[in-house]
Each structure stands twice: as C-alpha cells, then as structure tokens.
Design a protein around this motif. Structure first.
Motif, PDB file in Angstrom:
ATOM      1  N   TYR A  99      26.449  72.000 -19.150  1.00  0.00           N
ATOM      2  CA  TYR A  99      26.752  73.443 -19.064  1.00  0.00           C
ATOM      3  C   TYR A  99      27.920  73.678 -18.376  1.00  0.00           C
ATOM      4  O   TYR A  99      28.258  75.028 -18.288  1.00  0.00           O
ATOM      5  CB  TYR A  99      25.513  74.144 -18.442  1.00  0.00           C
ATOM      6  CG  TYR A  99      24.263  73.761 -19.283  1.00  0.00           C
ATOM      7  CD1 TYR A  99      24.072  74.118 -20.595  1.00  0.00           C
ATOM      8  CD2 TYR A  99      23.034  73.093 -18.749  1.00  0.00           C
ATOM      9  CE1 TYR A  99      23.145  73.586 -21.395  1.00  0.00           C
ATOM     10  CE2 TYR A  99      21.811  72.890 -19.257  1.00  0.00           C
ATOM     11  CZ  TYR A  99      21.761  73.170 -20.619  1.00  0.00           C
ATOM     12  OH  TYR A  99      20.667  72.526 -21.577  1.00  0.00           O
ATOM     13  N   SER A 100      28.680  72.924 -18.410  1.00  0.00           N
ATOM     14  CA  SER A 100      30.110  73.020 -17.849  1.00  0.00           C
ATOM     15  C   SER A 100      30.127  73.989 -16.464  1.00  0.00           C
ATOM     16  O   SER A 100      30.921  75.078 -16.440  1.00  0.00           O
ATOM     17  CB  SER A 100      30.980  73.820 -18.884  1.00  0.00           C
ATOM     18  OG  SER A 100      32.426  73.546 -18.742  1.00  0.00           O
ATOM     19  N   LEU A 101      29.447  73.901 -15.611  1.00  0.00           N
ATOM     20  CA  LEU A 101      29.430  74.520 -14.385  1.00  0.00           C
ATOM     21  C   LEU A 101      30.773  74.402 -13.379  1.00  0.00           C
ATOM     22  O   LEU A 101      31.112  73.336 -13.129  1.00  0.00           O
ATOM     23  CB  LEU A 101      28.183  74.253 -13.536  1.00  0.00           C
ATOM     24  CG  LEU A 101      26.880  74.171 -13.955  1.00  0.00           C
ATOM     25  CD1 LEU A 101      25.788  74.206 -13.255  1.00  0.00           C
ATOM     26  CD2 LEU A 101      26.572  75.744 -14.549  1.00  0.00           C
ATOM     27  N   ASN A 102      31.619  75.716 -13.438  1.00  0.00           N
ATOM     28  CA  ASN A 102      32.852  75.542 -12.835  1.00  0.00           C
ATOM     29  C   ASN A 102      32.589  75.218 -11.270  1.00  0.00           C
ATOM     30  O   ASN A 102      33.419  74.813 -10.616  1.00  0.00           O
ATOM     31  CB  ASN A 102      33.306  77.130 -12.802  1.00  0.00           C
ATOM     32  CG  ASN A 102      33.714  77.311 -14.458  1.00  0.00           C
ATOM     33  OD1 ASN A 102      33.982  76.384 -15.119  1.00  0.00           O
ATOM     34  ND2 ASN A 102      33.525  78.355 -14.786  1.00  0.00           N
ATOM     35  N   ASN A 135      20.233  73.146  -6.655  1.00  0.00           N
ATOM     36  CA  ASN A 135      20.535  71.870  -7.007  1.00  0.00           C
ATOM     37  C   ASN A 135      20.301  71.592  -8.480  1.00  0.00           C
ATOM     38  O   ASN A 135      19.413  71.899  -9.111  1.00  0.00           O
ATOM     39  CB  ASN A 135      19.212  71.172  -6.145  1.00  0.00           C
ATOM     40  CG  ASN A 135      19.500  71.122  -4.674  1.00  0.00           C
ATOM     41  OD1 ASN A 135      20.709  71.363  -4.429  1.00  0.00           O
ATOM     42  ND2 ASN A 135      18.419  71.058  -3.788  1.00  0.00           N
ATOM     43  N   VAL A 136      21.335  70.769  -8.945  1.00  0.00           N
ATOM     44  CA  VAL A 136      21.647  70.376 -10.265  1.00  0.00           C
ATOM     45  C   VAL A 136      22.152  68.873 -10.204  1.00  0.00           C
ATOM     46  O   VAL A 136      22.801  68.455  -9.401  1.00  0.00           O
ATOM     47  CB  VAL A 136      22.420  70.965 -11.197  1.00  0.00           C
ATOM     48  CG1 VAL A 136      21.737  72.777 -11.392  1.00  0.00           C
ATOM     49  CG2 VAL A 136      23.905  71.176 -10.562  1.00  0.00           C
ATOM     50  N   THR A 137      21.674  67.975 -11.346  1.00  0.00           N
ATOM     51  CA  THR A 137      22.573  66.928 -11.326  1.00  0.00           C
ATOM     52  C   THR A 137      23.920  67.031 -12.011  1.00  0.00           C
ATOM     53  O   THR A 137      24.003  68.057 -12.973  1.00  0.00           O
ATOM     54  CB  THR A 137      21.537  66.061 -12.343  1.00  0.00           C
ATOM     55  OG1 THR A 137      21.605  66.748 -13.954  1.00  0.00           O
ATOM     56  CG2 THR A 137      20.293  65.723 -11.900  1.00  0.00           C
ATOM     57  N   LEU A 138      24.512  65.868 -11.908  1.00  0.00           N
ATOM     58  CA  LEU A 138      25.927  65.881 -12.494  1.00  0.00           C
ATOM     59  C   LEU A 138      25.721  66.063 -14.192  1.00  0.00           C
ATOM     60  O   LEU A 138      26.731  66.711 -14.768  1.00  0.00           O
ATOM     61  CB  LEU A 138      26.768  64.668 -12.376  1.00  0.00           C
ATOM     62  CG  LEU A 138      27.173  64.469 -10.756  1.00  0.00           C
ATOM     63  CD1 LEU A 138      28.125  63.259 -10.756  1.00  0.00           C
ATOM     64  CD2 LEU A 138      27.860  65.809 -10.252  1.00  0.00           C
ATOM     65  N   ARG A 139      24.859  65.483 -14.560  1.00  0.00           N
ATOM     66  CA  ARG A 139      24.671  65.230 -16.054  1.00  0.00           C
ATOM     67  C   ARG A 139      24.297  67.044 -16.685  1.00  0.00           C
ATOM     68  O   ARG A 139      25.045  67.422 -17.366  1.00  0.00           O
ATOM     69  CB  ARG A 139      23.383  65.074 -16.482  1.00  0.00           C
ATOM     70  CG  ARG A 139      23.187  64.822 -18.008  1.00  0.00           C
ATOM     71  CD  ARG A 139      22.100  64.009 -18.372  1.00  0.00           C
ATOM     72  NE  ARG A 139      22.152  62.455 -18.158  1.00  0.00           N
ATOM     73  CZ  ARG A 139      21.660  61.971 -16.981  1.00  0.00           C
ATOM     74  NH1 ARG A 139      20.776  62.073 -16.390  1.00  0.00           N
ATOM     75  NH2 ARG A 139      21.861  60.390 -16.966  1.00  0.00           N
ATOM     76  N   THR A 140      23.452  67.763 -15.806  1.00  0.00           N
ATOM     77  CA  THR A 140      23.227  69.210 -15.955  1.00  0.00           C
ATOM     78  C   THR A 140      24.576  70.161 -15.780  1.00  0.00           C
ATOM     79  O   THR A 140      25.027  70.839 -16.548  1.00  0.00           O
ATOM     80  CB  THR A 140      22.147  69.784 -15.109  1.00  0.00           C
ATOM     81  OG1 THR A 140      21.080  69.252 -15.580  1.00  0.00           O
ATOM     82  CG2 THR A 140      21.947  71.079 -15.466  1.00  0.00           C
ATOM     83  N   ALA A 141      25.453  69.900 -14.739  1.00  0.00           N
ATOM     84  CA  ALA A 141      26.492  70.363 -14.413  1.00  0.00           C
ATOM     85  C   ALA A 141      27.524  70.146 -15.455  1.00  0.00           C
ATOM     86  O   ALA A 141      28.325  71.163 -15.886  1.00  0.00           O
ATOM     87  CB  ALA A 141      26.980  69.945 -13.195  1.00  0.00           C
ATOM     88  N   PRO A 184      25.417  59.769 -12.949  1.00  0.00           N
ATOM     89  CA  PRO A 184      24.935  61.119 -13.696  1.00  0.00           C
ATOM     90  C   PRO A 184      23.883  61.779 -13.200  1.00  0.00           C
ATOM     91  O   PRO A 184      23.777  62.946 -13.172  1.00  0.00           O
ATOM     92  CB  PRO A 184      24.811  60.474 -14.928  1.00  0.00           C
ATOM     93  CG  PRO A 184      25.604  59.304 -15.113  1.00  0.00           C
ATOM     94  CD  PRO A 184      25.897  58.905 -13.699  1.00  0.00           C
ATOM     95  N   ASP A 185      22.898  61.101 -12.440  1.00  0.00           N
ATOM     96  CA  ASP A 185      21.691  61.795 -11.820  1.00  0.00           C
ATOM     97  C   ASP A 185      21.764  62.156 -10.563  1.00  0.00           C
ATOM     98  O   ASP A 185      20.937  62.574  -9.836  1.00  0.00           O
ATOM     99  CB  ASP A 185      20.619  60.798 -11.739  1.00  0.00           C
ATOM    100  CG  ASP A 185      20.013  60.605 -13.463  1.00  0.00           C
ATOM    101  OD1 ASP A 185      20.182  61.489 -14.223  1.00  0.00           O
ATOM    102  OD2 ASP A 185      19.831  59.323 -13.698  1.00  0.00           O
ATOM    103  N   ASP A 186      22.979  62.027 -10.008  1.00  0.00           N
ATOM    104  CA  ASP A 186      23.226  62.752  -8.333  1.00  0.00           C
ATOM    105  C   ASP A 186      23.155  64.180  -8.594  1.00  0.00           C
ATOM    106  O   ASP A 186      23.568  64.812  -9.668  1.00  0.00           O
ATOM    107  CB  ASP A 186      24.498  62.189  -7.966  1.00  0.00           C
ATOM    108  CG  ASP A 186      24.825  60.668  -7.668  1.00  0.00           C
ATOM    109  OD1 ASP A 186      23.824  60.223  -7.830  1.00  0.00           O
ATOM    110  OD2 ASP A 186      26.102  60.353  -7.291  1.00  0.00           O
TER     111      ASP A 186
END
Length: 731
Positions: free
Chosen positions: A418-421, A409-415, A383-385
């Motif tokens: 907020y459902s980043l496509n 750059n964002v973490t998988l948790r952030t993506a 999740p923190d990758d």
C-alpha cells in the motif's frame, strides 16, 4: 679652288633605356616561362590523373556511401538507412528532358568546355566581388561528378585544385555522354536518393524512364540544395525551383515557351511518404551504438536486432489505447537476458521523434521504493518484519500517507503493498539515504540521485529504460541485466560483431531478490497494481508523482520485464493519472499477448497477502498521488496544490470516461479473509472473478471491469480511521 674638308660626324647617342621597361620585359618573360612551366605541370598532372582513373565500369559500381539494413528478430527488415539506389540507366535510356534540364540549370556550356569552364569561373568571381560573398558556383557537371566520386565538399583551394585536375582528366578519358550518364546516375538528390531513378521513385513513385518535363525540372533543381528544395520537405520551394529550371531550358533553346507553359509543376502529385512506425524509436536508439561496436564505415551493413515485431505492435497499441488524452506514453520491454523486445518512445513517431523511453528524465514516485526496500532487505529485514506506521520527522521533513492516517504496526509486505510513505522514510533513515542512492546506481540508474530524506518517495529524475533494467535485474534473481538491441552485424557476408551476454555481475544475493519479488507480487495481487494482473504470476510496482504529473508501472512475468510511463512533455498535471490506472492497464494489455506463448513461471516465493484488515476504503482507489508529500527540486516540503474536484471524471483509455457502475446497496461490503484469499488465488491462476461462487473447474479469465470514476468518501464509520494507508490501489 681648294676643296673644303668637313669634320667627321660623331655617332648619334641612343637615349638611355627606362628601368621600368626593363623590369616589365623581365616580368613578361618570367610570366611566359612560368605559364609554360605551369601548363607543362598541369599537363603532367592531368596525364598522371588520367592514368590512375578507374574504368567506366568501375566508376559505375563505386559506392556513394554506407548502406545499413536493420533486421528485426524474425529477420524482417525494420528500416533501410543510408544511400538509396535505383536502376542504372544507360545514356540512351535517360529521357531527353532530364538531360536537357540538367545541362540547362547546372552547366549550359557542358558540351563546349574541357571539364573546367573559365567563363563560369570568371562570372563566379565577378559575383563574389559584387555581392561580397560567394553566391554562384563555377563548378561544371564534370567537376561535380568528380567531387561526388573522389572528393568531399570542403571549400578549400587544395580540394578545388584537385577537383579541376580530375575533371580535366575525366574529360580526356571519357566522352561527354559517359560523364553525363555517370552524373545522372550517381549525384545526390536528397532524401537518401542517389541517381535520377531513385529520386524519381522516391518523389513520384515511378522509374526515371517515364519522367515528364515538370518532374524532370523538379529533380534537376534538387542538386543545388537537396534539403531545401526537396518536394517532401518544402513543396512550394521545389515547385519554385522547378520554375527556374524550366526558364533556363527556354532560354537555352531546349524547349519552347508553349512547352514551358504546359509543364505545370504545381499540378504534380508526389508519392506518399512511407509510414513511420514506432519501431523507429528503437532503431534511433540502437544504431548510434554501432560507432562503439564496429570500425567498418564503408561496406554495406546488415544489422540484426532484438526487436520482436509482434510485441512491438502490441506495445504500440497498448500505449495508444490507454494513454490519457493530451498525454504521452512510453514502454520498454526486456527479455531475461536484456534483449529489448519492444520500445515505444511516444504515441506518434511522425509528429515527435523524441524518445521518452530512453531520453526523458522524470520523477518515478513510489516506483523508486524498489531501491528503498532492496536496501532494507539487504540490511537484514524480512518481508514479515513489523514496523510502526506512525508520524516521523527527519531533518525537519515530516512525510505523510495519502490517507492522512497511520496504521500502527504493519509488516514490510503491507507497507510496500500500500506504499506507506512513513515506513519508506523510516527505512531510509535506518539504512541510510546514501545507501539507497548507491543501490539505485548499482541497479543501473544513470541519472543523479539526491540524498535528501524525501528521495525515498522518488524525487530524483530517472529514465524509463533504467528503471525497467532495475526491475529486470530483480527478476533475474539479483544478476545485472543490461539492455541491448543489436545481436550481430555482418558486412559482405562476414560477421564483424556478435553480442555476448554477461551474466557474471551479481548485484544482490539471490535471497534478497526473492524477497523483493515477494513484495512486488503483493503489490500487484492485492495492492496498488491490481490492474496489471494478467492471469499468471506478475510482480511489479506503481508510481505516481505530485499533482498527477507522471504515472508509472513496472513489472515482470514469465521472463519478460516491462516498464510503462505516462505523462505530459511539459510536466503539467494529467487528470486521473495514477500508476495503478492507465500505465497498469497498458502493461496488462501488452503483457497478455506478449507472454501468451511462454510457459507460466512461478516465482521463488509464494504470494502472501498483507493483513487483510488494512484493505483501503473506496476513496483510496482514486486518491492523491502515491508520494504523498509535495516537495521542491531540493526535496523540501511545499504546500499541496489544490486537488481536482471530487466529481471530475477520470479519463479512461484514450481519454474516454468509463461508465460508473452503481450499487443499490451502497458501498460494497468487506470480503472475509478466506474469500479474499480465494479471490487472490483465482486472480493469479486466471480462474473465476473475485467474489464469484466457487466452481469445480476454473473457467477462462474474463475481462476486468473498467475503473470507476472518483467517488465521495464513504461514511467515516465504515472503517476505523487508523485502518487505511498510503498509495491508492485500484480495484
């Protein structure tokens, strides 16, 4: 004088006998012989049949079909299906008008024939020759009751012949009164009602002892075509048929014309039909499974199910209160072992029996990203990758975030929160779209899953029950959860089926399920699913499809997994519909009372906030659908449809428009990281409202404010343009 001798006369010759006469006499003798043999065979057949007939008391108790009673989890009766029987009425207690009406319309020579009516058969054949098809039956009352008890309705000569033999045998063994008593207590009158008492109670709300002439005429007229002449299905047809019965009663001398004129079938009041509640969606789904679970087709069945009546009521109320006007809603709730505790297939079972929870296939939008991230976590991601939220093109397809901006750059948790496509597309390209499709099928998706790059945004049709099953399997730490509705079946007091839960099928490693739960918690606590919070740990995901055609929320808490879908049956857009609005509110409205008596369960992973500085601006809360790019049925990009006006109000519960709060100082200021963390802890534990001052003792959770209507975009300098993201969270 000599006498004259006369010559002797020759014998007179007989004319030769005609060969046709000989043939006729032979045929006549043969016919007589065959008739004698046939009558003898018929007499023997009737005698044998008579000797094998049950007694009158045994015939009274013989069943007409299989009765099924369906019980809820608390033992209460959900529904009774199959034949319905009223009180058995002896011949003397059957109203005279009911006896006369039946004989007049069904068999006016009932008292004269021996069970088979040659005149009626001849008339039936005559009508057949005139009309070219069978328009009038020749079956007597005795033949009809014989067919009801012993045979079926196949229109074959062999069946008709057996019916005639049995009718003759019945007439030789039982009196006319006994046969009529059997008939009136056992014949089918429609609506599941067998016998005049059941029919009287169903259609008129009282026992058959009190039938009036008009009511008796209606019931007598049902036998010819129960479904066509049923008062509850076609009142006009039932009244018209009753008029025919009354005319026949006058013609045969049972009543006078004055009595017929006073009958007035048009003025009859029917008993109100029993209310059909949403539990029928569940029983309609569960009961067909009996064909594969048991072999018993005769004995009455008691079916015990998983449905919780209290949860079902809450589910029904939650869907109806939150579904947008003109749309439909569905909800499925599974316990940790797969037991279906609530199922709502639509807003009203009476107007639509179509079960949108189990039958409808719709695009899930970003809710499908569950499988994208499961595949990525299983491939070794954490999740923190960190991953770059930036432009990407895959086979000519370039997805975009709804904000039309990238966050770097964002973490998988952030993506995920907020459902980043773009991040979902990159993960799909990395792990393989076929791998994601296989993951979806592994977790119970039974509909076809395409492998176009855009599949990561949920472009494959799915069923709500399948998606709910997938989330339940994540909640079950990666062990497969299979929905079931029947716990046991009993017949004559003996258990003939008992459900056994299979917990042996592991879908993903427990740590993968725990990491997925970590991401799902974040989506609810600070991402797109905020309105699904219920004051205790919740993990879930929203989904919204192009043009706001579908809204989804699926999540779990305290061992209960619930999925909600909303949209129109014709797949037209629904203004203001997002997974994080009405579906999330319906989820919360159902889950709060559903889990109130269950202990609070913490997840294996603690809630971790995404980067606070990526908190979307106000426009993000009510922006475009979360799957961003618009694609056709093949997953190829298409032009974006026109967005609704910025000032169009978003429907609230049941289509109402919530009041829009005003802030005198403009847009709210950004909370500090510490304030946001404190707010998160309070939301999860049910403490103070976000932004409220800290207190020594947390107070009870307060109702969350209604979402505000869409607002204009804030000034461009409020946040840096690279700071907002994909799917729109809701405050």
């Amino acid at each position: 004088m000599a006498t004259q001798r006369t010559a002797p006369r020759s014998p007179r010759r007989q004319p030769p006998r005609s060969p046709w006469r000989r043939r006729f006499l032979f045929a006549l003798k043969l016919l007589i012989a065959l008739t004698v043999l046939a009558l003898g065979a018929l007499a023997i057949a009737v005698y044998v049949a008579r000797s094998q007939l049950p007694s009158f008391d045994e015939l009274k108790s013989s069943p007409n079909g299989q009765m099924i009673r369906v019980h809820a989890s608390d033992g209460s009766i959900l529904v009774s299906l199959g034949p319905s029987y009223g009180e058995w009425l002896p011949y003397a207690q059957i109203p005279q008008v009911m006896r006369d009406a039946t004989i007049a319309v069904e068999d006016r020579r009932f008292r004269e024939h021996p069970g088979v009516d040659p005149i009626g058969i001849a008339r039936s054949i005559e009508v057949r020759l005139e009309k070219g098809r069978w328009r009038q039956g020749g079956s007597t009352i005795t033949q009809q009751i014989t067919r009801t008890i012993f045979l079926n309705n196949q229109k074959k000569f062999g069946r008709k012949f057996r019916e005639a033999i049995l009718a003759l045998a019945m007439e030789s063994k039982f009196s006319k009164d006994q046969i009529l008593e059997l008939y009136l207590n056992k014949v089918y009158y429609g609506g599941g009602a067998y016998g005049i008492d059941a029919a009287s109670r169903k259609f008129f709300g009282h026992g058959a002892q009190h039938l009036s002439l008009a009511e008796a005429a209606v019931i007598a007229g049902l036998v010819k075509a129960p479904s066509n002449y049923s008062p509850t299905a076609d009142a006009a047809a039932a009244v018209g048929r009753a008029g025919v019965v009354i005319e026949q009663m006058v013609r045969n001398g049972y009543i006078s014309q004055g009595q017929a004129d006073a009958a007035d079938p048009d003025g009859l009041k029917l008993a109100p039909a029993p209310a059909q509640n949403s539990a029928r969606y569940f029983t309609d789904w569960a009961l067909p499974q009996l064909d594969t679970l048991i072999d018993e087709t005769q004995a009455p069945l008691e079916v015990w199910t998983t449905l919780d009546p209290a949860m079902q009521r809450e589910a029904d109320a939650a869907v109806r209160a939150n579904v947008p006007k003109g749309a439909q809603g569905a909800l499925v709730s599974l316990d940790r072992d797969g037991a279906v505790r609530a199922m709502v297939g639509g807003t009203d079972y009476v107007t639509s029996i179509y079960n949108r929870a189990t039958q409808a296939v719709r695009q899930p939008g970003s809710a499908f990203k569950l499988f994208v991230y499961l595949a990525a976590l299983e491939a070794g991601h954490k999740p923190d990758d960190t991953i770059v939220d930036g432009p990407v093109t895959i086979d000519g397809w370039s997805p975009r975030n709804d904000s039309r901006h990238f966050s770097g750059n964002v973490t998988l948790r952030t993506a995920f929160a907020y459902s980043l496509n773009t991040v979902a597309a990159k993960l799909g390209q990395e792990v393989g779209f076929t791998t994601i499709a296989d993951m979806a099928k592994r977790f119970g998706i039974t509909t076809p899953v395409n492998t176009h790059p855009s599949m990561v945004l949920g472009t494959s049709d799915v069923r709500l029950i399948d998606m709910t099953r997938a989330f339940a399997s994540v909640a079950s730490k990666g062990v497969a959860v299979t929905p079931y509705g029947i716990t046991k079946v009993t017949a004559n007091g003996e258990t003939i089926y008992a459900h056994e839960v299979d917990r042996s099928h592991v879908l993903v490693a427990p740590y993968v399920a725990a990491e997925m739960t970590d991401l799902l918690q974040t989506a609810v606590n600070t991402g797109t699913g905020r309105q699904a919070q219920i004051g205790r740990p919740v993990a879930g995901k929203t989904g919204t499809t192009t043009s706001q055609k579908d809204g989804w929320f699926l999540g779990f808490s305290s061992g209960l997994t619930t999925g909600v879908w909303m949209g129109r049956d014709d797949a037209k857009p629904v203004a203001g519909l997002h997974g994080g609005t009405a579906p999330a509110r319906a989820f919360a409205a159902f889950m709060r009372p559903a889990v109130a008596s269950r202990p609070i369960e913490q997840f294996d992973t603690q809630v971790t906030l995404p980067e606070w500085q990526l908190e979307p601006d106000e426009e993000s809360y009510y922006g475009q659908p979360d799957n961003g790019v618009y694609v056709d049925e093949n997953g190829n990009p298409v032009d974006q449809p026109a967005a609704p006006p910025a000032d169009a109000p978003a429907p609230g519960p049941a289509g109402t428009v919530p009041a829009e709060p005003t802030a005198p100082d403009g847009p709210p200021s950004r909370p500090s990281p510490q304030q946001q963390l404190d707010d998160l802890i309070d939301r999860v534990t049910g403490g103070r409202e976000p932004g409220a001052p800290a207190q020594a003792q947390p107070r009870q959770p307060q109702p969350r404010p209604q979402p505000r209507a869409p607002v204009e975009s804030p000034p461009s300098d409020r946040y840096a343009p690279d700071r907002y993201s994909g799917e729109r969270p809701n405050p």
